[in-house]
Design a protein around this motif. Structure first.
Motif, mmCIF file in Angstrom:
data_model
loop_
_atom_site.group_PDB
_atom_site.id
_atom_site.type_symbol
_atom_site.label_atom_id
_atom_site.label_comp_id
_atom_site.label_asym_id
_atom_site.label_seq_id
_atom_site.Cartn_x
_atom_site.Cartn_y
_atom_site.Cartn_z
ATOM 1 N N LEU A 194 0.755 -1.156 0.041
ATOM 2 C CA LEU A 194 0.132 -0.048 0.143
ATOM 3 C C LEU A 194 0.712 1.366 0.213
ATOM 4 O O LEU A 194 0.339 2.460 -0.116
ATOM 5 N N ALA A 195 2.289 1.102 -0.022
ATOM 6 C CA ALA A 195 3.037 2.319 -0.101
ATOM 7 C C ALA A 195 2.838 2.962 -1.526
ATOM 8 O O ALA A 195 3.019 4.350 -1.669
ATOM 9 N N THR A 196 2.439 2.247 -2.533
ATOM 10 C CA THR A 196 1.972 2.854 -3.759
ATOM 11 C C THR A 196 0.567 3.368 -3.576
ATOM 12 O O THR A 196 -0.307 2.554 -3.459
ATOM 13 N N ARG A 197 0.501 4.493 -3.598
ATOM 14 C CA ARG A 197 -0.850 5.211 -3.491
ATOM 15 C C ARG A 197 -1.839 5.178 -4.831
ATOM 16 O O ARG A 197 -2.975 4.808 -4.260
ATOM 17 N N ASP A 198 -1.504 5.339 -5.695
ATOM 18 C CA ASP A 198 -2.069 5.359 -6.808
ATOM 19 C C ASP A 198 -2.677 3.786 -7.168
ATOM 20 O O ASP A 198 -1.883 2.993 -7.303
ATOM 21 N N GLU A 199 -3.880 3.746 -7.235
ATOM 22 C CA GLU A 199 -4.643 2.177 -7.151
ATOM 23 C C GLU A 199 -4.249 1.601 -8.450
ATOM 24 O O GLU A 199 -3.942 0.307 -8.695
ATOM 25 N N ASP A 200 -4.021 2.325 -9.778
ATOM 26 C CA ASP A 200 -3.676 1.707 -10.848
ATOM 27 C C ASP A 200 -2.389 1.424 -10.853
ATOM 28 O O ASP A 200 -1.882 0.400 -11.670
ATOM 29 N N ILE A 201 -1.498 2.259 -10.657
ATOM 30 C CA ILE A 201 -0.084 2.135 -10.599
ATOM 31 C C ILE A 201 0.127 0.618 -9.565
ATOM 32 O O ILE A 201 0.971 -0.289 -9.997
ATOM 33 N N ARG A 202 -0.396 0.833 -8.598
ATOM 34 C CA ARG A 202 -0.124 -0.462 -7.589
ATOM 35 C C ARG A 202 -0.692 -1.745 -8.030
ATOM 36 O O ARG A 202 -0.040 -2.807 -8.389
ATOM 37 N N SER A 203 -1.959 -1.702 -8.904
ATOM 38 C CA SER A 203 -2.285 -2.650 -9.435
ATOM 39 C C SER A 203 -1.491 -3.107 -10.491
ATOM 40 O O SER A 203 -1.347 -4.423 -10.689
ATOM 41 N N LEU A 204 -0.861 -2.520 -11.544
ATOM 42 C CA LEU A 204 -0.115 -2.972 -12.586
ATOM 43 C C LEU A 204 1.312 -3.281 -11.929
ATOM 44 O O LEU A 204 2.020 -4.360 -12.534
#
Length: 552
Positions: free
Chosen positions: A136-146
């Protein structure tokens, strides 16, 4: 929340496990796995820079592949293994940094991935629990998803690479790609478009990885043959071997020969029964049981020791925990681990002696199942299959490969197989087949209606089969075949198969029983719009949809 994990199909509420894993993983173990992945990214960054300077570190290659494999769902439950692994990883990272420094060059990356350091288990646990290590350190949901789609694809690829390496087959270009990719997904400047392109590249190398493993297996043990596999038992004590690693079962069969101890396969190790190299062993009895999630019942009734060679371990019951052994990337606290020796061999004496003291397995079923329909075998009867398609005896093929799981909704796959028209053929690989491979579904002109290619990595065989049929029928695209994809997934090896199929241009893949929680709505929409990816609904509606594809 004390942890966050959404890498498997059974993740809590279809969104993510936040207190403990549905799989049984505790928060402290989950966090240590996250820390190991964090460190793997750091090693990948420095080794990618080192490679540009002509520096290669084989220990880094092996460490990264093994670490990714260790963090696959249901692979390793021993937190001490992760403490030791992190300690070892820090040594490798610092060694590479020193090698770079000696050339006079400087690291261009000064991130925490590269510079964080710890010495004690307490420091490791503190870092592991920090927000910056979490997914969850990656805040952007779409960036995190990829990023996670790519990461899980790499985890699945790592599993296949480790099996190939055990047989002496390695490809440095794949290692280099994996490490460069791990470095790229730490870059906050990477755009959605770049990450989408990178995920397709992961699929490309997934095909290469599965091809490498296929070559390793078939060159070492011969091409799988159509085989009737016994599912009953004999009256000798036995050893049950589960997982995927064929090198392990080879050594176990060699060492048990003449001891009075029988060997049985379980779950995905069923494929070993198809290889000609293993058929010479009279004490190789057949297969015992079903898919991985039923092991608590089946391991208890087996009576003898169980060797787990790869992931798919359910935390063992006390009634048989003392009979369980692990090896490779696996581990369970309190369970004996079989080390690989310097020459690459393993000594299974302790398991064999244990087996001699045990009662024979309790019989849980009788009969036979048929498998061994890998691409080489299907190629030999391709003419017969093509004729059956041309004259209308075979109307459609269904790829029903993938993983089984515990959800009650997975009865769908048994019902789907039972309700398929009698003029259809199922192509399968992986443990999803246990939902229907013991059903009496008959044959078409002598061709069994369930063609089992083997393990999840043998999905490569299914693709090769499809390409051969495409050529034999004179079609331009694999998507022109009367072929539908209704795939079950559970863990990360299914992700690399999925990405590989997308790279090959396969469209209209249906995935179930639920779509991955790590796919954000926008990423899901991209897959739907560009590849026709869909989910399952119910057997009647799905059958109507599949059977009417291409019908005007």
């Amino acid at each position: 929340m004390s942890m966050f994990c959404f890498q498997c199909q059974e993740t809590a509420n279809g969104t993510g496990c936040t207190i403990a894993g549905i799989c049984g993983k505790k928060d402290d173990l989950a966090n240590m796995q996250d820390l190991l992945i964090y460190l793997v990214k750091g090693i990948a960054i420095v080794h990618t820079e080192a490679r540009k300077l002509g520096i290669k570190n084989s220990n880094a290659d092996e460490f990264i592949v093994n670490s990714l494999f260790m963090t696959i769902t249901n692979a390793n439950w021993d937190k001490n293994d992760f403490f030791n692994k992190v300690r070892n990883g820090l040594e490798i990272r610092e060694e590479i940094k020193m090698m770079i420094k000696k050339t006079g060059a400087k690291l261009s990356n000064s991130s925490d991935y590269v510079n964080w350091y710890g010495e004690s288990n307490l420091e490791f646990e503190s870092k592991a629990a920090s927000q910056e290590v979490s997914i969850l350190a990656t805040r952007d949901e779409d960036i995190r998803s990829l990023r996670e789609l790519i990461m899980y694809g790499l985890k699945g690829l790592a599993a296949y690479l480790q099996h190939a390496a055990h047989l002496g087959y390695k490809d440095d270009s794949i290692y280099a790609f994996m490490q460069n990719t791990l470095a790229q997904i730490t870059d906050d400047k990477a755009t959605l478009e770049e990450l989408i392109g990178l995920s397709m590249e992961v699929g490309k190398y997934g095909v290469h990885g599965m091809e490498l493993l296929d070559t390793a297996n078939t060159s070492t043990y011969g091409h799988p043959e159509v085989t009737k596999v016994n599912i009953g038992v004999r009256q000798n004590p036995g050893i049950l071997i589960s997982g995927h690693d064929l090198k392990d079962i080879e050594q176990l069969l060699e060492q048990t020969e003449g001891t009075g101890v029988d060997v049985y396969t379980h779950s995905e190790m069923l494929v070993a029964n198809y290889y000609p190299a293993f058929k010479k062993y009279d004490h190789f009895v057949g297969n015992y049981g079903n898919a991985w999630w039923e092991q608590k019942r089946e391991f208890e009734s087996f009576n003898g020791p169980i060797l787990m060679t790869t992931n798919c371990i359910v935390p063992p019951k006390a009634s048989y925990k003392d009979r369980m052994y692990t090896t490779g990337a696996t581990g369970v606290e309190g369970v004996t681990y079989i080390e690989e020796q310097e020459d690459g061999t393993k000594d299974f004496t302790v398991i064999i002696e244990h087996a001699k003291q045990c009662e024979p397995p309790i019989e849980i079923e009788k009969g036979e199942i048929v498998g061994g329909f890998a691409h080489n075998q299907v190629g030999q009867v391709a003419g017969q299959v093509v004729d059956a398609v041309k004259n209308g005896d075979i109307k459609r093929f269904f790829v029903m490969a993938g993983c089984d799981g515990r959800h009650k909704s997975r009865t769908y796959y048994k019902e789907f197989a039972e309700e398929l028209p009698k003029d259809t053929i199922i192509l399968t690989a992986g443990c999803a087949k246990y939902r229907y491979n013991k059903l009496d579904l008959g044959d078409i002109n002598g061709i069994p209606r369930v063609l089992d290619a083997g393990q999840c990595n043998d999905s490569y065989s299914l693709v090769m089969t499809a390409l051969k049929l495409k050529d034999a029928l004179g079609l331009e695209s694999i998507n022109d075949l009367p072929l539908s994809y209704n795939i079950a997934w559970y863990e990360q090896k299914a992700v690399i198969v999925f990405l590989s199929l997308l790279y090959l241009g396969v469209k209209n893949i249906h995935v179930g029983p639920t779509l991955p929680a790590f796919l954000s709505p926008n990423v899901t929409n991209f897959l739907v719009e560009n590849f026709g990816v869909g989910s399952i609904t119910n057997t009647k509606d799905d059958l109507d949809l599949f059977m009417n594809v291409g019908v005007s």
